[in-house]
Design a protein around this motif. Sequence first.
Motif, mmCIF file in Angstrom:
data_model
loop_
_atom_site.group_PDB
_atom_site.id
_atom_site.type_symbol
_atom_site.label_atom_id
_atom_site.label_comp_id
_atom_site.label_asym_id
_atom_site.label_seq_id
_atom_site.Cartn_x
_atom_site.Cartn_y
_atom_site.Cartn_z
ATOM 1 N N MET A 186 10.240 32.704 91.013
ATOM 2 C CA MET A 186 10.477 33.550 89.845
ATOM 3 C C MET A 186 10.174 32.744 88.590
ATOM 4 O O MET A 186 10.693 31.652 88.387
ATOM 5 C CB MET A 186 11.922 34.037 89.830
ATOM 6 N N SER A 187 9.292 33.267 87.719
ATOM 7 C CA SER A 187 8.892 32.521 86.536
ATOM 8 C C SER A 187 9.979 32.554 85.468
ATOM 9 O O SER A 187 10.802 33.463 85.419
ATOM 10 C CB SER A 187 7.592 33.108 85.971
ATOM 11 N N VAL A 188 9.972 31.519 84.619
ATOM 12 C CA VAL A 188 10.894 31.455 83.497
ATOM 13 C C VAL A 188 10.082 31.389 82.210
ATOM 14 O O VAL A 188 8.904 31.034 82.220
ATOM 15 C CB VAL A 188 11.829 30.236 83.600
ATOM 16 N N THR A 189 10.718 31.752 81.118
ATOM 17 C CA THR A 189 10.080 31.720 79.811
ATOM 18 C C THR A 189 10.902 30.845 78.886
ATOM 19 O O THR A 189 12.117 31.021 78.769
ATOM 20 C CB THR A 189 9.972 33.142 79.224
ATOM 21 N N GLY A 190 10.236 29.896 78.260
ATOM 22 C CA GLY A 190 10.898 29.065 77.270
ATOM 23 C C GLY A 190 10.713 29.658 75.888
ATOM 24 O O GLY A 190 9.671 30.261 75.595
ATOM 25 N N ALA A 191 11.712 29.507 75.042
ATOM 26 C CA ALA A 191 11.638 30.054 73.681
ATOM 27 C C ALA A 191 12.185 29.046 72.692
ATOM 28 O O ALA A 191 13.119 28.296 72.994
ATOM 29 C CB ALA A 191 12.421 31.361 73.587
ATOM 30 N N TRP A 192 11.581 29.025 71.523
ATOM 31 C CA TRP A 192 12.122 28.281 70.388
ATOM 32 C C TRP A 192 12.255 29.259 69.238
ATOM 33 O O TRP A 192 11.276 29.913 68.854
ATOM 34 C CB TRP A 192 11.229 27.115 69.999
ATOM 35 N N ILE A 193 13.469 29.410 68.737
ATOM 36 C CA ILE A 193 13.779 30.384 67.700
ATOM 37 C C ILE A 193 14.255 29.637 66.463
ATOM 38 O O ILE A 193 15.152 28.786 66.549
ATOM 39 C CB ILE A 193 14.882 31.351 68.173
ATOM 40 N N VAL A 194 13.663 29.941 65.319
ATOM 41 C CA VAL A 194 14.072 29.360 64.041
ATOM 42 C C VAL A 194 14.307 30.506 63.070
ATOM 43 O O VAL A 194 13.401 31.321 62.842
ATOM 44 C CB VAL A 194 13.011 28.397 63.478
ATOM 45 N N GLY A 195 15.515 30.600 62.543
ATOM 46 C CA GLY A 195 15.838 31.714 61.666
ATOM 47 C C GLY A 195 16.638 31.303 60.457
ATOM 48 O O GLY A 195 17.400 30.318 60.493
ATOM 49 N N ALA A 196 16.472 32.043 59.371
ATOM 50 C CA ALA A 196 17.301 31.869 58.186
ATOM 51 C C ALA A 196 18.616 32.613 58.404
ATOM 52 O O ALA A 196 18.628 33.706 58.966
ATOM 53 C CB ALA A 196 16.583 32.420 56.957
ATOM 54 N N VAL A 197 19.707 31.999 57.983
ATOM 55 C CA VAL A 197 21.037 32.595 58.160
ATOM 56 C C VAL A 197 21.820 32.450 56.860
ATOM 57 O O VAL A 197 21.583 31.520 56.087
ATOM 58 C CB VAL A 197 21.799 31.938 59.326
ATOM 59 N N PRO A 198 22.753 33.356 56.595
ATOM 60 C CA PRO A 198 23.533 33.250 55.353
ATOM 61 C C PRO A 198 24.293 31.939 55.278
ATOM 62 O O PRO A 198 24.889 31.478 56.258
ATOM 63 C CB PRO A 198 24.494 34.441 55.452
ATOM 64 N N ASP A 199 24.257 31.318 54.111
ATOM 65 C CA ASP A 199 24.929 30.028 53.926
ATOM 66 C C ASP A 199 26.419 30.140 54.220
ATOM 67 O O ASP A 199 27.001 29.266 54.875
ATOM 68 C CB ASP A 199 24.695 29.549 52.489
ATOM 69 N N ARG A 200 27.058 31.211 53.764
ATOM 70 C CA ARG A 200 28.490 31.380 54.023
ATOM 71 C C ARG A 200 28.767 31.486 55.520
ATOM 72 O O ARG A 200 29.795 30.997 56.000
ATOM 73 C CB ARG A 200 29.015 32.627 53.309
ATOM 74 N N ALA A 201 27.865 32.115 56.250
ATOM 75 C CA ALA A 201 28.065 32.264 57.691
ATOM 76 C C ALA A 201 27.983 30.909 58.387
ATOM 77 O O ALA A 201 28.730 30.647 59.340
ATOM 78 C CB ALA A 201 27.023 33.213 58.269
ATOM 79 N N VAL A 202 27.071 30.040 57.924
ATOM 80 C CA VAL A 202 26.993 28.699 58.504
ATOM 81 C C VAL A 202 28.314 27.978 58.321
ATOM 82 O O VAL A 202 28.856 27.368 59.247
ATOM 83 C CB VAL A 202 25.844 27.891 57.863
ATOM 84 N N ARG A 203 28.862 28.053 57.123
ATOM 85 C CA ARG A 203 30.121 27.363 56.840
ATOM 86 C C ARG A 203 31.258 27.979 57.655
ATOM 87 O O ARG A 203 32.159 27.258 58.129
ATOM 88 C CB ARG A 203 30.417 27.420 55.348
ATOM 89 N N ARG A 204 31.209 29.294 57.837
ATOM 90 C CA ARG A 204 32.254 29.945 58.626
ATOM 91 C C ARG A 204 32.168 29.520 60.091
ATOM 92 O O ARG A 204 33.193 29.221 60.721
ATOM 93 C CB ARG A 204 32.120 31.455 58.507
ATOM 94 N N VAL A 205 30.959 29.489 60.619
ATOM 95 C CA VAL A 205 30.792 29.083 62.016
ATOM 96 C C VAL A 205 31.253 27.647 62.211
ATOM 97 O O VAL A 205 31.917 27.318 63.198
ATOM 98 C CB VAL A 205 29.317 29.244 62.441
ATOM 99 N N ARG A 206 30.933 26.799 61.264
ATOM 100 C CA ARG A 206 31.314 25.390 61.392
ATOM 101 C C ARG A 206 32.825 25.179 61.323
ATOM 102 O O ARG A 206 33.334 24.166 61.800
ATOM 103 C CB ARG A 206 30.641 24.568 60.292
ATOM 104 N N SER A 207 33.518 26.122 60.741
ATOM 105 C CA SER A 207 34.973 25.976 60.624
ATOM 106 C C SER A 207 35.707 26.404 61.883
ATOM 107 O O SER A 207 36.925 26.269 61.969
ATOM 108 C CB SER A 207 35.485 26.789 59.434
ATOM 109 N N THR A 208 34.964 26.948 62.868
ATOM 110 C CA THR A 208 35.576 27.412 64.110
ATOM 111 C C THR A 208 35.328 26.392 65.217
ATOM 112 O O THR A 208 34.409 25.572 65.133
ATOM 113 C CB THR A 208 34.978 28.760 64.529
#
Length: 213
Positions: A1-23
Amino acid sequence: MSVTGAWIVGAVPDRAVRRVRSTPAGNPPPAPESRDEAAELAWWRGRAHAPMFTPSVSCPGDWIAGEDAVRLSAFLHARHDDSEHAERLRDTVMDLFPPDAGEGLFVAAACGADPFSALAHALGPDATLRLPGRFGDFLLDAGQVRARLPAVERTLALTGTRRRDAVERIRMWTTGLGDDPAHDAAELLDGPLRVLRHAARTGLGAAGQVRWY
């Protein structure tokens, strides 16, 4: 069964980054470093300009991976943190990405191959280590995006012969270790840079993640 590799780069809200880091999910334990990581990096530096692929006779334009390519692939794959904690963080951050590809989202997928590893093969070890985070995975707030952008531009904004060589080395990887002759190799250089420039211009954070499906 074949697999697929992916690289994803996205812009995200700055406040959301700080919120995620606080968890707890935003502060995973550091990925374990293999004892031989320094030795393997030294080996890669010594072999970075040596041919790791040979042209395919049966499929003109495609390539066949040699032992060095297989070894480099294994080294890069081992750098991927696939722990439950890291995967939860990737899922959390993916929910913050824009819904559609464009200035704020870049997605590269390759059948049987990891696009970030293809880029690393094209750039070489020292240039790869100038990219944010750890081997394709990163989470930056807006200030960090602005701080890291100049190094990313020096690394990815290639021109002339350097760009042509990098594109061909990406193609070597996606045909020699994967099964994706139609992969858009040039976009692996242009897409991540486009997203980070957009994030810097608009005051957003940014994230990258390597995934397998």
